[in-house]
Enzyme design. Sequence first.
Site, PDB file in Angstrom:
ATOM      1  N   GLN A  64       3.251  10.008   1.233  1.00  0.00           N
ATOM      2  CA  GLN A  64       4.029   8.963   1.455  1.00  0.00           C
ATOM      3  C   GLN A  64       4.609   9.238   0.145  1.00  0.00           C
ATOM      4  OE1 GLN A  64       2.441   5.059   2.206  1.00  0.00           O
ATOM      5  NE2 GLN A  64       4.208   4.979   2.916  1.00  0.00           N
ATOM      6  N   HIS A  66      -4.159   1.029   8.002  1.00  0.00           N
ATOM      7  CA  HIS A  66      -2.767   1.810   7.844  1.00  0.00           C
ATOM      8  C   HIS A  66      -2.813   2.723   7.235  1.00  0.00           C
ATOM      9  CE1 HIS A  66       1.330   0.967   7.532  1.00  0.00           C
ATOM     10  NE2 HIS A  66       1.261   2.097   6.052  1.00  0.00           N
ATOM     11  N   GLU A  67      -3.521   2.782   6.210  1.00  0.00           N
ATOM     12  CA  GLU A  67      -3.011   4.049   4.347  1.00  0.00           C
ATOM     13  C   GLU A  67      -3.654   4.727   4.950  1.00  0.00           C
ATOM     14  OE1 GLU A  67      -0.487   3.360   3.046  1.00  0.00           O
ATOM     15  OE2 GLU A  67      -0.477   1.471   2.742  1.00  0.00           O
ATOM     16  N   HIS A  86      -2.019   7.068   7.621  1.00  0.00           N
ATOM     17  CA  HIS A  86      -1.271   7.971   6.572  1.00  0.00           C
ATOM     18  C   HIS A  86      -1.294   9.458   6.367  1.00  0.00           C
ATOM     19  CE1 HIS A  86       2.809   5.880   6.669  1.00  0.00           C
ATOM     20  NE2 HIS A  86       1.863   4.921   5.872  1.00  0.00           N
ATOM     21  N   GLY A 103       0.828  -1.551   0.396  1.00  0.00           N
ATOM     22  CA  GLY A 103       0.016   0.224   0.222  1.00  0.00           C
ATOM     23  C   GLY A 103       0.871   0.979  -0.236  1.00  0.00           C
ATOM     24  N   CYS A 155       6.761  -0.624   6.503  1.00  0.00           N
ATOM     25  CA  CYS A 155       5.896   0.275   5.921  1.00  0.00           C
ATOM     26  C   CYS A 155       6.962   1.169   4.209  1.00  0.00           C
ATOM     27  CB  CYS A 155       6.380   2.197   6.998  1.00  0.00           C
ATOM     28  SG  CYS A 155       5.207   3.138   6.314  1.00  0.00           S
ATOM     29  N   LEU A 156       7.278   1.555   3.988  1.00  0.00           N
ATOM     30  CA  LEU A 156       7.545   1.461   2.915  1.00  0.00           C
ATOM     31  C   LEU A 156       7.942   3.226   3.295  1.00  0.00           C
ATOM     32  CD1 LEU A 156       5.496   1.214  -0.922  1.00  0.00           C
ATOM     33  CD2 LEU A 156       7.881   0.049   0.460  1.00  0.00           C
TER      34      LEU A 156
END
Length: 174
Positions: free
Chosen positions: A51, A130-131, A134, A46, A88-89
């Site tokens: 991000q 999670h997204e 963000h 995701g 997480c990226l």
Amino acid sequence: MAIRNIVRVGDDVLAKECRPVEIFDNKLRQLLDDMQDTLYEANGAGLAAPQVGVLRQVCVIDVGDGLVELINPEIVHVEGEQSGAEGCLSLPDEWGMVSRPQRVTVKAQNRKGKWFETIGEDLFARCICHEVDHLHGIVFTDKASRMLTPEEIEQMQKEQEQQEQKGKRRKRRR
């Protein structure tokens, strides 16, 4: 389409509230296409707009069942609980134990502005939460009960590789 730079934790953009999308135009479509390319290039599940440095309520998710685009997402129902390792990226090589709902219903818009609802379970539910976090300036470390040690991460990666190998062997037998 282009690969965008992924913002790392420490950048203020990750701690900010995103604004709703109001205009569904070529600029938004370009953002979605770029986010898709960036997600796949980074081998992630995701990616949220902050991000890639954009403070808009946009995220893309693909847990193996195809890409899902969520614009102005709102979680409207949650059920159950799951706890597991989450990464997480924006925090490469960092993993933590996070509790999330087992099942979520999210209301969102597509790239044309049409509203829809979708239900996520297991990993998809985890990714939605999670997204969406963000988009509200929350990173998973804010919710982690603890961070994993390097040894635990290595063991998790070994187990993942073994699962992937089993999956490949099953496909060859068919």
